[in-house]
Design an enzyme around this catalytic site. Structure first.
Site, PDB file in Angstrom:
ATOM      1  N   ASP A 147      48.572 -17.073  72.434  1.00  0.00           N
ATOM      2  CA  ASP A 147      49.406 -18.110  73.028  1.00  0.00           C
ATOM      3  C   ASP A 147      48.537 -19.240  73.549  1.00  0.00           C
ATOM      4  O   ASP A 147      47.887 -19.105  74.591  1.00  0.00           O
ATOM      5  CB  ASP A 147      50.223 -17.477  74.169  1.00  0.00           C
ATOM      6  N   ARG A 289      78.880  -0.744  84.188  1.00  0.00           N
ATOM      7  CA  ARG A 289      79.592   0.375  83.569  1.00  0.00           C
ATOM      8  C   ARG A 289      81.076   0.072  83.475  1.00  0.00           C
ATOM      9  O   ARG A 289      81.594  -0.770  84.188  1.00  0.00           O
ATOM     10  CB  ARG A 289      79.412   1.623  84.428  1.00  0.00           C
ATOM     11  N   LEU A 446      74.037   1.094  77.748  1.00  0.00           N
ATOM     12  CA  LEU A 446      73.315   0.279  78.737  1.00  0.00           C
ATOM     13  C   LEU A 446      71.846   0.679  78.802  1.00  0.00           C
ATOM     14  O   LEU A 446      70.955  -0.154  78.904  1.00  0.00           O
ATOM     15  CB  LEU A 446      73.954   0.437  80.126  1.00  0.00           C
TER      16      LEU A 446
END
Lengths: 556, 443
Positions: A147, A289, A446
């Site tokens: 980078d 959730r 999740l």
């Protein structure tokens, strides 16, 4: 734990690497565990290198404020997810570590710099390259992402030649921006939104004094001023046109691409594929959730929300919207620009209870999309069996599962690995989404999505917990993502813990007794944030400013 | 798992994409269009090619070159009507569940492209232009030779005359041809422009995931003529016992096949040019490849390993039927989706083969030595076999297959080594150790 401080100390160590901390994702960490497969890795090889692609240096090209760092961090996240061993080398870290306070001479980036400046530049470059070779040659790395600005054609040709000498193929990725609106927005996001530069601003090559001027300046003015300073600082920049090099030119943040391919293969096409889904706007992701269902839930049945579930959906919605408003107010109070809230999109699975949990938001006019790939992990034959029954019936399987809970499949079930592979389109869509995003899904889904954004190890993924009384927010910072927890107050405690609808696959007992998706939280001697139960209404991470100002110094 | 799920888990949710081909004749447009269709279908995404030429042939079956002259008003009208008919059919097809429609025509002028966008976008369908642009004379001539022998326009005509006529037709197109955004006023379009078979690629304004997926695949294509060779490993010790999976060595006859393979390959290639050999990481494929000439580069891919039969690995079909009767039935009912306990399904194999297919598309002259289920999946990709058919395709041992992709389909040639081997094919419901494949549909 201050990342920057860590960076300065570590960069002087023989082998420099960035560190993650509690609330920061692990994208800069390197796993030392042997045989640790990445979440979506399809196979492994003896050499540790995949797709017969050999060793590759991905070299970033582009002036500051072109989203380079964001591109390389995102790319590293995706490649690691596929199992390609990837590390990022930010030249800025090396500069900061070499030059006290990061103050480089005025002519540091000039083509006709003084001998002293050239020497300094060489010294910094050399250290960074040595680390790259060490990674590729001795640490089994496959991809090194470099980078830096790499502004001149001659410099890039020399670089590719040098890498070739070390048997490393080079692929350049240039972020080219000529759209003034995008430039201004980048400059604003990166530089101006962090007026507090005292802990880091001194290391900025544009010099702290400039940045203090931004304070209280009109954002547009400040952005313009900043871009002008970049031009003065780095007067020569040649966009890529080198016929003989492999390069991808990403134009105006992904609106168009030009791909000059001399000799590259599958992996580089895959990179282009990923980049066509990437954008460089900043947005947050929320995980939550679904509420509890009315009847006893099972994988096959698809029951509606219970009374508690609907109550939960309402409270969650209120908490989320209040939080977004508070965040915006905080920016304004901190002398930040008074910008409207970013739009919010909601994704659910095709399960009724996730759709119904999104109902209050839908009524308020938010866009809700159903995504069938986000259906929960298939429990197979173990569905509805108690842990004791599973242990009795499938003793061998339990044993295998405890050895490798991520890859092991119970009879007829999906493993987390299967789930991760099936979620790949969702991951790309996640990158593609420009609005803030709320994902309402089963805990298993999740876990995997969180693991992608926060770079968790596969051993940790099956153990991540998402209690119902928390909204998890993932905020992209310059060098990594951070997670934040937002407490939902006033919920009936019986709806909060565990996953009553969860398949009872006996995940090995977690020695750390984790109760948060943030990995290794309790194993850290001193958590950066208080994590006591009864967490405050809102945990504001003080890291955030630090992260962004960290980025201020990224100039090479 | 949701029933709508497909190989890579894409459920396209209401997305309709029209891929509009752009390019002069003999630039591999039909080839690309058919490839894209095949790939998408392999991944269970409904895709269909609408070839404007086929519609035009209803009106003008064997047109001469001047039919394609832009000054020929009658020709122009007929071609426009054909395009319109193709688009109308595509729109009907979208309503019946189609996802990616491919409009195969030259679309070589800005006016035509503008018309296409207006016509299609008004129906809520996304448009992506795919241009194949090529100035490599040799490549163009190779394509002309290929087309003149396979195109329906020239059926039954003198090949020399056909080639001349075809070149004339191209010249008529060249007069008006405009590459996409050549004048800079088509920047609003979504397009992929591939120059000289992937040496340079332009991508503009990709709008969604599925488009990026299509672009990703097309980038891996090339239109140079080539073939792919497939072979199973030589007969193994477990094959003799009718046992599946495992990592056994070759039987005596399997060894014979390994010795014979270099000759068989040379006969099929027709020259001494070397192939690149891909094997799995299992002993029996590596052993099968080991007598191939030194100049053949050999690579081992984990992704080419046999379908993992999980707990049934190393069993005979009878043993499976005895031990897991329900599983045995479930597998025969839906062989493509059935996953062995702790093992894989054909669908799983297709997912892990995706990098292989991509790499195969961009390579030339590859010989793959792998296993029955894996070869079936690769075969299904090239020969457009459905999910119901592909797990039952007979792939006999000791046989080399040569697949040659052409514009209008894949050509198959088989070379038998004339070395006896057991049959590992199994009919639905059967538990026989060795059974002869039903004659029809054989490879």
């Amino acid at each position: 734990m201050d990342t920057l401080l860590t960076a300065e100390i570590a960069a002087n160590a023989p082998r420099y690497r960035r560190r993650s901390s509690t609330f920061i994702d692990g994208i800069h960490d390197v796993s030392d565990e042997p045989g640790n497969l990445a979440p979506a890795q399809l196979y492994s090889t003896m050499s540790g290198r995949l797709f017969h692609s050999g060793r590759i240096a991905i070299v970033m090209v582009g002036l500051p404020a072109r989203g380079k760092t964001h591109i390389c961090v995102s790319l590293a996240r995706y490649l690691s997810w596929l199992g390609v061993k990837t590390r990022i080398f930010h030249l800025g870290d090396y500069r900061r570590a070499t030059v006290e306070g990061g103050h480089v001479p005025q002519d540091y980036f000039y083509p006709n710099a003084s001998p002293a400046s050239v020497m300094l530049r060489q010294k910094i470059l050399k250290k960074c390259r040595e680390d790259i070779y060490a990674w590729l040659n001795h640490e089994n790395g496959q991809v090194a992402i470099y980078d830096a600005v790499n502004p001149t054609a001659s410099g890039r040709l020399a670089l590719a030649k040098e890498f070739a000498k070390h048997d490393v193929q080079t692929l350049f990725i240039e972020s080219y921006v000529d759209d003034q609106e995008i430039l201004k927005e980048n400059a604003r996001n990166v530089k101006i939104s962090s007026p507090d530069v005292s802990d880091d601003g001194s290391s900025d090559p544009l010099q702290a004094v400039d940045l203090f001027k931004f304070h209280g300046m009109d954002p547009d003015e400040a952005a313009k001023y900043y871009l002008k300073r970049i031009e003065e600082k780095i007067p020569v920049f040649e966009t890529m046109e080198e016929e003989e090099l492999n390069y991808i030119k990403m134009i105006n943040a992904g609106r168009a691409f030009y791909y000059n391919n001399v000799s590259f293969n599958y992996l580089s096409h895959r990179i282009v594929f990923y980049l066509t889904n990437l954008h460089i706007k900043s947005r947050t992701t929320f995980f939550v959730r679904a509420g509890p269902a009315a009847e006893e839930d099972s994988y096959k049945a698809d029951g509606p929300l219970s009374e508690d579930g609907r109550e939960y959906a309402k409270k969650m919605t209120e908490t989320l919207l209040r939080h977004r408003e508070q965040e915006r107010q905080a920016v304004i109070d901190g002398d930040g620009p008074d910008l409207p809230l970013r739009p919010l999109t909601v994704w659910t699975s095709t399960r009724l209870r996730t759709i119904e949990t999104a109902e209050p938001l839908k009524e308020l006019g938010f866009k809700v999309k159903q995504r069938s790939q986000m259906s929960q992990i298939n429990p197979g034959l173990c569905e509805k069996l108690s842990e004791r029954a599973i242990r009795a019936l499938y003793a061998d399987e339990v044993e295998k599962h405890e050895l490798d809970p991520y890859h092991h499949r119970y009879p007829r079930a999906e493993s987390y690995h299967d789930l991760a592979v099936r979620l790949e389109p969702i991951i790309l869509e996640l990158e593609r989404e420009q609005s803030d995003l709320l994902i309402i899904a089963h805990e298993s889904v999740l876990r995997v999505l969180y693991a992608y954004l926060m770079h968790c190890s596969t051993m940790d993924i099956p153990k991540l917990k998402f209690p119902r009384d928390e909204i998890i927010e993932i905020i992209p910072a310059a060098y990594q993502n951070e997670a934040k927890r937002i407490h939902i107050r006033g919920l009936d405690p019986k709806t909060i813990p565990g996953s009553p609808e969860d398949i009872r696959i006996p995940v090995p007992n977690d020695p750390n007794g984790q109760d948060s998706p943030i990995p290794n939280l309790s194993s850290l001697p001193e958590p950066a944030e208080p994590v006591a139960m009864g967490a405050p209404e809102k945990i504001v991470s003080k890291k955030r400013k630090g992260m962004v100002s960290d980025k201020v110094a990224d100039e090479d | 798992m949701a029933p709508k799920m497909n190989g890579i888990g894409i459920v396209p949710e209401d997305t309709h994409i029209c891929v509009v081909m752009v390019g002069l004749p003999a630039r591999g447009k039909s080839y690309i269009a058919n490839k894209a269709q095949r790939y998408l279908k392999w991944l269970s995404i409904p895709a269909k090619t609408f070839n404007v030429g086929n519609y035009r042939r209803n009106d003008a079956p064997h047109p001469s070159a001047d039919f394609f002259d832009t000054n020929n008003a009658e020709g122009e009208r007929k071609r426009r009507a054909a395009a319109n008919a193709a688009v109308s059919d595509m729109m009907k097809w979208f309503k019946s569940g189609g996802v990616v429609g491919i409009l195969d025509a030259t679309n070589s002028t800005k006016e035509r492209r503008k018309w296409v966008v207006e016509r299609i976008a008004s129906e809520g369908v996304e448009v992506i232009f795919v241009e194949s642009n090529c100035d490599d004379e040799e490549l163009i001539m190779a394509n002309i030779r290929d087309v003149k022998t396979t195109s329906p326009d020239y059926v039954g005509q003198d090949p020399e005359k056909a080639a001349l006529d075809f070149r004339e037709r191209i010249r008529n197109y060249e007069k008006v041809y405009k590459s996409i955004n050549e004048d800079g006023d088509e920047d609003h379009l979504t397009y992929l422009k591939i120059m000289n078979v992937g040496r340079k690629v332009y991508i503009n304004r990709i709008q969604d995931y599925l488009q990026s997926r299509v672009v990703y695949f097309l980038m891996n294509l090339h239109i140079r003529p080539r073939s792919v060779w497939l072979s199973r490993h030589g007969e193994s010790m477990l094959n003799l016992d009718g046992r599946i999976g495992g990592d056994a060595s070759l039987s005596h006859r399997g060894e014979e096949y390994a010795y014979k393979l270099p000759d068989l390959v040379r006969e099929s290639v027709g020259s001494d040019r070397p192939l690149t050999v891909w094997t799995s990481t299992l002993k029996r494929t590596i052993a099968t490849a080991r007598h191939l000439p030194k100049e053949y580069n050999q690579l081992q891919w984990k992704a080419l390993d046999e379908l993992d039969a999980g707990v049934c690995d190393g069993m005979t079909y009878q043993e499976i039927a005895d031990t897991y009767p329900e599983d045995f039935q479930a597998r025969d009912k839906d062989k493509y989706n059935y996953r062995y306990r702790a093992g894989e399904s054909y669908r799983d194999v297709v997912i892990r083969l995706e990098p292989i297919i991509m790499e195969l598309e961009r390579s030339e002259d590859i010989l793959i030595i792998s296993h029955q289920a894996v070869i079936r999946c690769i075969y299904a990709y090239f020969m457009q076999k459905t999910q119901e058919e592909s797990p039952w395709v007979p792939v006999p041992l000791h046989t080399l297959m040569k697949l040659t992709p052409r514009a209008y389909g894949t050509e198959l040639q088989s070379y038998r080594a004339n070395i006896k081997a057991v049959s590992t094919w199994r009919g639905k419901g059967s538990t026989a150790k060795h059974e002869d494949p039903v004659p029809e549909g054989g490879v």
